[in-house]
Write a protein that holds these residues in place. Structure first.
Motif, mmCIF file in Angstrom:
data_model
loop_
_atom_site.group_PDB
_atom_site.id
_atom_site.type_symbol
_atom_site.label_atom_id
_atom_site.label_comp_id
_atom_site.label_asym_id
_atom_site.label_seq_id
_atom_site.Cartn_x
_atom_site.Cartn_y
_atom_site.Cartn_z
ATOM 1 N N THR A 85 0.740 -1.140 -0.057
ATOM 2 C CA THR A 85 0.002 -0.088 -0.084
ATOM 3 C C THR A 85 0.750 1.211 0.028
ATOM 4 O O THR A 85 0.638 2.306 -0.629
ATOM 5 C CB THR A 85 -0.816 -0.252 1.188
ATOM 6 O OG1 THR A 85 -1.750 -0.912 1.318
ATOM 7 C CG2 THR A 85 -1.871 1.403 1.257
ATOM 8 N N ARG A 86 1.924 1.267 0.672
ATOM 9 C CA ARG A 86 2.876 2.359 0.908
ATOM 10 C C ARG A 86 3.395 2.697 -0.607
ATOM 11 O O ARG A 86 4.207 3.763 -0.575
ATOM 12 C CB ARG A 86 4.141 2.184 1.764
ATOM 13 C CG ARG A 86 3.352 2.096 3.056
ATOM 14 C CD ARG A 86 4.364 2.169 4.181
ATOM 15 N NE ARG A 86 4.945 3.437 4.539
ATOM 16 C CZ ARG A 86 5.809 3.827 5.331
ATOM 17 N NH1 ARG A 86 6.171 3.072 6.326
ATOM 18 N NH2 ARG A 86 6.245 5.191 5.599
ATOM 19 N N HIS A 87 3.455 1.815 -1.508
ATOM 20 C CA HIS A 87 3.819 2.133 -2.863
ATOM 21 C C HIS A 87 2.746 2.625 -3.736
ATOM 22 O O HIS A 87 2.830 2.979 -4.942
ATOM 23 C CB HIS A 87 4.480 0.849 -3.392
ATOM 24 C CG HIS A 87 5.876 0.457 -2.986
ATOM 25 N ND1 HIS A 87 5.949 0.036 -1.664
ATOM 26 C CD2 HIS A 87 7.012 0.927 -3.598
ATOM 27 C CE1 HIS A 87 7.528 -0.044 -1.599
ATOM 28 N NE2 HIS A 87 8.094 0.397 -2.673
ATOM 29 N N THR A 88 1.641 2.713 -3.326
ATOM 30 C CA THR A 88 0.584 3.230 -4.075
ATOM 31 C C THR A 88 -0.118 4.435 -3.539
ATOM 32 O O THR A 88 -1.116 4.750 -4.025
ATOM 33 C CB THR A 88 -0.612 1.833 -4.013
ATOM 34 O OG1 THR A 88 -1.058 1.739 -2.670
ATOM 35 C CG2 THR A 88 -0.154 0.750 -4.580
ATOM 36 N N THR A 89 0.476 4.943 -2.584
ATOM 37 C CA THR A 89 0.011 6.313 -1.859
ATOM 38 C C THR A 89 1.087 7.310 -1.897
ATOM 39 O O THR A 89 2.268 6.771 -1.489
ATOM 40 C CB THR A 89 -0.836 5.898 -0.781
ATOM 41 O OG1 THR A 89 -1.360 7.249 -0.084
ATOM 42 C CG2 THR A 89 -0.022 5.428 0.226
ATOM 43 N N LEU A 90 0.888 8.566 -1.999
ATOM 44 C CA LEU A 90 1.567 9.450 -1.972
ATOM 45 C C LEU A 90 1.731 10.068 -0.600
ATOM 46 O O LEU A 90 2.315 11.060 -0.118
ATOM 47 C CB LEU A 90 1.560 10.584 -2.859
ATOM 48 C CG LEU A 90 1.940 10.110 -4.437
ATOM 49 C CD1 LEU A 90 1.243 11.468 -5.227
ATOM 50 C CD2 LEU A 90 3.232 9.861 -4.470
ATOM 51 N N LEU A 91 0.541 9.653 0.175
ATOM 52 C CA LEU A 91 0.429 10.205 1.630
ATOM 53 C C LEU A 91 1.416 9.637 2.523
ATOM 54 O O LEU A 91 2.143 10.319 3.553
ATOM 55 C CB LEU A 91 -0.905 9.960 2.108
ATOM 56 C CG LEU A 91 -1.454 10.479 3.574
ATOM 57 C CD1 LEU A 91 -1.252 12.017 3.531
ATOM 58 C CD2 LEU A 91 -2.535 10.059 4.045
ATOM 59 N N ASP A 92 1.596 8.272 2.563
ATOM 60 C CA ASP A 92 2.618 7.653 3.200
ATOM 61 C C ASP A 92 3.505 6.735 2.656
ATOM 62 O O ASP A 92 3.609 5.472 3.250
ATOM 63 C CB ASP A 92 1.785 7.035 4.474
ATOM 64 C CG ASP A 92 2.875 6.690 5.540
ATOM 65 O OD1 ASP A 92 3.838 7.122 5.678
ATOM 66 O OD2 ASP A 92 2.650 5.517 6.219
ATOM 67 N N GLY A 93 3.910 7.190 1.411
ATOM 68 C CA GLY A 93 4.543 6.149 0.724
ATOM 69 C C GLY A 93 6.062 5.791 0.685
ATOM 70 O O GLY A 93 6.761 6.663 1.684
#
Length: 322
Positions: A85-93
């Motif tokens: 998931t952290r590779h699919t979001t810029l919030l907490d990537g």
């Protein structure tokens, strides 16, 4: 038959809920599917997993141990999901980057951080060969290198075009020269990089084309070691023109046989299309386009005269900056 994740999940769900029906609702599957998973394990391994008391299924000691394993597996699944998931979001990537040279890659990282300050970044440095292998093995998400081979396994975005130049100590008599040739350099103590270096491939190619086979004074593993050798007056070294932001103690001098411009690109595997990687590529593209639109601005990506006009590039050793 193997102990599958589905079977382990079924056993764990029954142990937590006390019935096949409740376990089925928890897992979102049918009750017969849950009971079948449990019965198959008991039959195939000749074990008893549950005892029924007052209409409730209670795990046996063996089943309790199996559920401990199931909990650890479930936590592993949750951690894998968090990581993905952290590779699919810029919030907490998260983004891992492999750099062959500290610059201009660090300039792009700085621009990316300004755009996306919540993304966690890790950087690995190494030779050209090492970074290409790291991208292929998915040990890093993105690489930034010059002279990346045309390869269907990669997709890339142009960052800058640059050549390899000679570097000499400021007190070296060669520092007064505006340009050099391989023939002239044959009279100097030379500092080479070891195998796997993109810089050294260009240098070797240039000397071969000029008909020379030089024996270097030193052959060093890292660009920092080669730079320090030059800064300490040991001889003439070679770097990509924008391979470092350092300006101390050395002058950059163009070499006639090394005047070809090579593309330095950000690259990743062709099927790597996560949100974070795409955002990094967008930063590379925006940075390169911004510099191309301002030809009068001296910057890392476009030195004096623009990166298509090698003759006007500064040889003072001063590195352009944003």
């Amino acid at each position: 038959m193997a102990i599958t994740l589905s079977r382990i999940r079924a056993v764990n769900a029954v142990a937590h809920t006390g019935s096949f029906a409740a376990a089925a609702r928890l897992l979102g599957v049918s009750q017969p599917a849950v009971s079948q998973h449990v019965r198959e394990i008991e039959r195939e391994f000749s074990v008893r997993l549950f005892l029924r008391k007052n209409g409730v299924l209670h795990p046996t000691p063996l089943c309790a141990h199996l559920c401990d394993i199931a909990e650890r597996m479930a936590e592993g699944e949750r951690e894998a999901e968090r990581m993905l998931t952290r590779h699919t979001t810029l919030l907490d990537g998260r983004l891992s980057i492999g750099l062959g040279n500290s610059m201009p890659g660090m300039a792009v990282i700085a621009a990316f951080r300004r755009r996306h300050p919540t993304v966690s970044i890790s950087v690995e440095t190494g030779s050209h060969e090492k970074i290409v292998k790291a991208v292929l093995a998915r040990e890093v998400d993105v690489g930034v290198l010059p002279d990346v081979p045309v390869d269907g396994r990669f997709r890339s975005e142009l960052l800058v075009r640059q050549d390899v130049v000679a570097v000499v100590h400021v007190e070296n008599p060669l520092a007064k020269e505006e340009s050099l040739t391989c023939a002239r350099l044959m009279r100097e103590p030379l500092i080479f990089r070891s195998r796997g270096s993109s810089t050294q491939r260009v240098v070797d190619r240039a000397f071969r084309s000029a008909g020379f086979g030089p024996e270097p004074l030193l052959m060093l593993d890292t660009r920092d070691a080669a730079y320090e050798a030059v800064a300490n007056g040991l001889g003439v070294g070679f770097i990509w023109r924008h391979g470092t932001g350092r300006t101390d103690a050395v002058h950059r001098i163009p070499v006639k046989e090394m005047s070809r411009l090579y593309d330095e690109v950000a690259f990743t595997l062709a099927d790597e299309n996560t949100v974070v990687v795409s955002a990094f590529f967008s930063t590379v593209k925006a940075l390169a386009e911004a510099q191309a639109e301002k030809p009068a601005v001296r910057s890392l990506l476009q030195p004096e005269g623009g990166f298509h006009d090698a003759k006007r590039w500064s040889t003072s050793g001063g590195a352009p900056s944003f």
